[in-house]
Design a protein around this motif. Structure first.
Motif: not given
Length: 638
Positions: A58, A61-63, A71, A75, A133, A140
């Motif tokens: 997650q 796959n996110g910004e 975070r 990341y 999804n 994604q």
């Protein structure tokens, strides 16, 4: 004060600390072994690793998270550790591969009845999100698409065998044991088929006797016979189609062409001497059959022609026939990933909707042996009155053959969250009719009237819409199928739908009733009726073999002619999980009411159909997926 802040940070990343997530990101690219995140020794430990990887999925796959946040540190570390210098795209690919490998190991551990402990609810939330999804086409998440059976298997186990909703009488809960797919053939339209698509009957007539006088008039025996046959056919058309302008115009055109073959040097072309013939040709050219025949009847040169036509025999071939023997084979090719995604959507592992996709393509090849019905009529023509009188009528029979091909394509999609399979199909081929009758004229001459012929065949062109329902959500009474389309090249539409009631569903047996109301407008006649299968039995003989059988009755009525069609039949079939199914049916069909010579004869019939999916013959049992829409599924005893 620092300790509570640390707890809040831990909660922000799904209950795992940044150090835990960084540690698993570091270990994923490492050498596999008992301590690798994808091969944890217990289901509880593997579930923990799967959930930590999910948090990383997650995040990646996110910004990109804000600078300085926890975070963001996770990341950056994941991109560096998992990407190994290749950046975000490589990191995602590595992580997705590890996540699905960990899910596969967890699936095997749960299959050995190992417990995931307190991780069950979090796993259910994660897997439900993934399937939703994937079903919605989120790019994604498409990496998970080929692993739908693993995801749904874990979900079913975590839910104790339940899928989405608690089981009811109509659809018991599904266990991990899966029954094989029984290939669902196109709905059987019955034993009565159309062999003519544009009219109720096709007319064939014999001309009168060719004499020296008529030969002289027409310039030869062949031209004389063609012209006399065309005149007889024109009168028969007026008798059989008094209100059908199109049929009369076609007969007028045919007669005009036949008379135009008279040599130009014949006296009949002299309009001064033969004004009635000239007027007849003008009327026929304009499509006015009735006026054209009236003018010919008043032409003195044609007196000998009408004298010969007093013995006129006509064979009328009915546009409907009985398929007394039918044999066919259908070969299918499945698009495996699309089938698997649609299957898991049916089973309830995927929520929301599923994007349209091609599930399979197929080709059916069929042979039919027909019992063809016709009417032999004898007419007498009164040229002075411009009428044709029926002297006698009797029913005659012949035979026919149809060789056809039926290309098919099946699509899967969803409407308002419910699975739908749409099958488009069209039948084309070659048709041969063999029908004749022996008659004796008033002069004692024996003659054979031959109405045989070959033609291009157009069968059913239509769509069959199937509603398999979601497992655990099917009503005891529902509509599983709707069919509509057209038969032949003319306007012959039909519409029917099936109402199914499931009265018993146990571990290995399902008992149901099907009622199919139907309407058609065939050959300019409305027909309404129904097909009922009062008791359908579906029995699982073993994990790979299904037996299904039951009686059926079909009825329809043609109110315009007052004819009732009744058909009783039985069917039995076997389906094998390796992509083979056999369907056999047989029975008796007949008609009553109306005029006898308009009825189809009573006859027995039989059909044998084989459906093959060769690609499945080379798959292992674990690779074989199965949609569950139409057959019972084994249920574990509580």
């Amino acid at each position: 004060m620092a300790q509570p802040a640390q707890r809040r940070t831990e909660e922000e990343i799904g209950g795992f600390t940044a150090s835990q997530l960084n540690s698993i990101a570091t270990r994923i690219p490492g050498r596999t072994g008992p301590t690798h995140p994808c091969t944890a020794p217990t289901a509880r430990a593997q579930a923990t690793n799967v959930l930590m990887m999910w948090q990383l999925v997650q995040i990646l796959n996110g910004e990109r998270p804000p600078e300085g946040s926890t975070r963001r540190s996770v990341y950056d570390h994941a991109v560096q550790a998992l990407g190994e210098g290749g950046g975000l795209a490589d990191a995602r690919q590595t992580l997705m591969g590890a996540h699905t490998a960990a899910l596969r190991n967890l699936h095997e551990q749960i299959g050995r009845d190992e417990s995931v402990g307190d991780r069950s609810d979090a796993l259910i939330d994660m897997l439900t999100t993934i399937d939703r999804n994937v079903g919605e086409g989120n790019e994604q998440y498409l990496h998970y698409d080929p692993h739908g059976s693993i995801i749904s298997g874990i979900l079913r186990s975590l839910r104790g065998g339940e899928v989405i909703a608690a089981p009811g009488e109509a659809d018991r809960a599904v266990s991990r044991a899966e029954l094989p797919l029984i290939q669902q053939r196109l709905e059987e339209p019955g034993s009565v088929v159309l062999i003519s698509s544009s009219a109720e009957e096709s007319v064939v007539s014999t001309g009168g006797t060719v004499t020296p006088t008529t030969q002289s008039l027409f310039g030869g025996a062949e031209v004389a016979q063609q012209a006399m046959t065309a005149i007889g056919n024109a009168y028969a058309t007026m008798a059989n189609h008094p209100n059908d302008l199109a049929a009369q115009q076609a007969a007028a055109s045919a007669l005009h062409q036949a008379l135009a073959q008279i040599p130009a040097d014949k006296e009949v072309w002299n309009s001064t001497v033969h004004p009635r013939f000239a007027a007849a040709m003008q009327a026929l050219q304009a499509g006015n059959l009735q006026q054209g025949l009236s003018e010919l009847a008043q032409e003195p040169a044609f007196n000998t022609v009408f004298d010969s036509l007093n013995d006129l025999y006509v064979i009328t071939i009915r546009g409907r026939a009985i398929s007394i023997m039918r044999a066919g084979v259908t070969v299918r090719y499945e698009f495996e990933q699309n089938q698997e995604a649609f299957t898991e959507f049916i089973r309830g592992a995927r929520e929301g909707n599923i994007q349209p996709r091609v599930l399979w393509i197929g080709m059916g090849l069929h042979y039919e042996y027909l019992l063809v019905s016709g009417v032999l009529e004898r007419f007498q023509i009164n040229p002075q009155a411009g009428t044709i009188n029926t002297v006698s009528q009797r029913r005659i029979s012949g035979h026919g053959h149809i060789v056809s091909a039926t290309p098919q394509i099946g699509f899967g999609f969803s409407l308002w969250g419910a699975p739908v399979e749409a099958v488009l199909h069209a039948t084309v081929g070659y048709q041969s009719i063999d029908m004749s009758a022996d008659v004796t004229t008033d002069s004692g001459e024996a003659r054979t009237i031959d109405a045989s012929g070959d033609s291009f065949y157009v069968g059913v062109i239509g769509a069959e819409i199937r509603f398999p329902g979601r497992e655990g959500q099917r009503s005891m009474i529902r509509i599983p199928r709707v069919s509509l389309g057209n038969v032949g090249a003319g306007f012959n539409p039909y519409f029917r739908f099936t109402v199914r009631g499931t009265w018993h569903e146990g571990n290995t047996v399902r008992i149901s009733t099907d009622l199919t109301p139907q309407y058609s407008y065939f050959l300019e006649r409305h027909r309404v009726g129904f097909d009922v299968q009062p008791v359908n039995f579906e029995v699982q003989l073993n994990p790979n073999l299904m037996l299904y059988f039951g009686p059926g009755f079909r009825y329809d009525v043609n109110p315009q002619d007052g004819i009732h069609t009744l058909e009783g039949y039985g069917r039995i079939g076997l389906g094998y999980s390796r992509g083979v199914s056999v369907d056999i049916r047989g029975g008796v069909v007949g008609e009553t009411g109306g005029q006898d010579f308009l009825q189809l004869p009573t006859s027995g019939f039989g059909a044998l159909n084989l459906t093959l999916t060769p690609q499945l013959w080379f798959q292992s049992d674990e690779e074989r997926r199965i949609p569950s829409g139409t057959r019972p599924r084994r249920v574990d005893d509580e």
